[in-house]
Motif scaffolding. Structure first.
Motif, PDB file in Angstrom:
ATOM      1  N   MET A 162       8.915  -9.801  -6.204  1.00 18.17           N
ATOM      2  CA  MET A 162       9.994  -9.230  -5.101  1.00 18.17           C
ATOM      3  C   MET A 162       9.468  -8.082  -4.626  1.00 18.17           C
ATOM      4  O   MET A 162       9.391  -7.111  -5.365  1.00 18.17           O
ATOM      5  N   ALA A 163       8.805  -8.284  -3.481  1.00 23.70           N
ATOM      6  CA  ALA A 163       8.358  -6.968  -2.695  1.00 23.70           C
ATOM      7  C   ALA A 163       8.475  -7.105  -1.147  1.00 23.70           C
ATOM      8  O   ALA A 163       8.802  -8.159  -0.665  1.00 23.70           O
ATOM      9  N   ILE A 164       8.087  -6.008  -0.531  1.00 31.98           N
ATOM     10  CA  ILE A 164       8.111  -6.032   0.788  1.00 31.98           C
ATOM     11  C   ILE A 164       6.754  -5.443   0.979  1.00 31.98           C
ATOM     12  O   ILE A 164       6.157  -4.463   0.586  1.00 31.98           O
ATOM     13  N   LEU A 165       5.704  -6.460   1.760  1.00 34.40           N
ATOM     14  CA  LEU A 165       4.337  -6.028   1.968  1.00 34.40           C
ATOM     15  C   LEU A 165       4.167  -5.743   3.497  1.00 34.40           C
ATOM     16  O   LEU A 165       5.076  -6.021   4.347  1.00 34.40           O
ATOM     17  N   LEU A 166       3.272  -5.367   3.836  1.00 40.38           N
ATOM     18  CA  LEU A 166       2.622  -5.214   5.199  1.00 40.38           C
ATOM     19  C   LEU A 166       1.545  -6.008   5.488  1.00 40.38           C
ATOM     20  O   LEU A 166       0.422  -6.009   4.725  1.00 40.38           O
ATOM     21  N   ARG A 167       1.531  -6.454   6.562  1.00 39.79           N
ATOM     22  CA  ARG A 167       0.359  -7.822   7.032  1.00 39.79           C
ATOM     23  C   ARG A 167      -0.233  -6.987   7.988  1.00 39.79           C
ATOM     24  O   ARG A 167       0.149  -6.464   9.044  1.00 39.79           O
ATOM     25  N   THR A 182      -4.215 -10.379   6.026  1.00 42.95           N
ATOM     26  CA  THR A 182      -4.019 -10.379   4.752  1.00 42.95           C
ATOM     27  C   THR A 182      -2.699  -9.169   4.470  1.00 42.95           C
ATOM     28  O   THR A 182      -2.262  -8.647   5.213  1.00 42.95           O
ATOM     29  N   ASP A 183      -1.953  -9.556   3.373  1.00 38.98           N
ATOM     30  CA  ASP A 183      -0.865  -8.870   2.826  1.00 38.98           C
ATOM     31  C   ASP A 183      -1.108  -7.672   2.017  1.00 38.98           C
ATOM     32  O   ASP A 183      -1.877  -7.760   1.129  1.00 38.98           O
TER      33      ASP A 183
END
Length: 83
Positions: A1-6, A12-13
């Protein structure tokens, strides 16, 4: 459960704490695309692209978590069952 930056270059995340892509070295501070990643109770992963606004990504993450907890989440990417 995360918010990632692409990364816009190599796709890639990355962690939202990263300022430079760990794979290609591109600066991540200008072009941002956030990805919400949540693991369902059955082990399935859900990914949603949220655009360039972190507040929207947080709102989408909270909404999906609430729907999962209440048993109302419907995966719209999965085709509807036919009878």
């Amino acid at each position: 459960m995360a918010i990632l930056l692409r990364c816009p270059s190599c796709r890639t995340d990355q962690s939202i704490k990263n300022r430079i892509c760990m794979k290609c070295g591109k600066n991540l501070s200008r072009e941002r695309e956030y990805i919400v990643v949540i693991k369902m109770p059955g082990g399935k992963w859900i990914k949603r692209v949220c655009g360039s606004n972190l507040d929207v990504a947080k709102a989408i993450e909270a909404k999906i978590k609430t729907e999962i907890r209440e048993g109302k989440f419907i995966d719209r990417k999965k085709p509807a069952p036919t009878l």
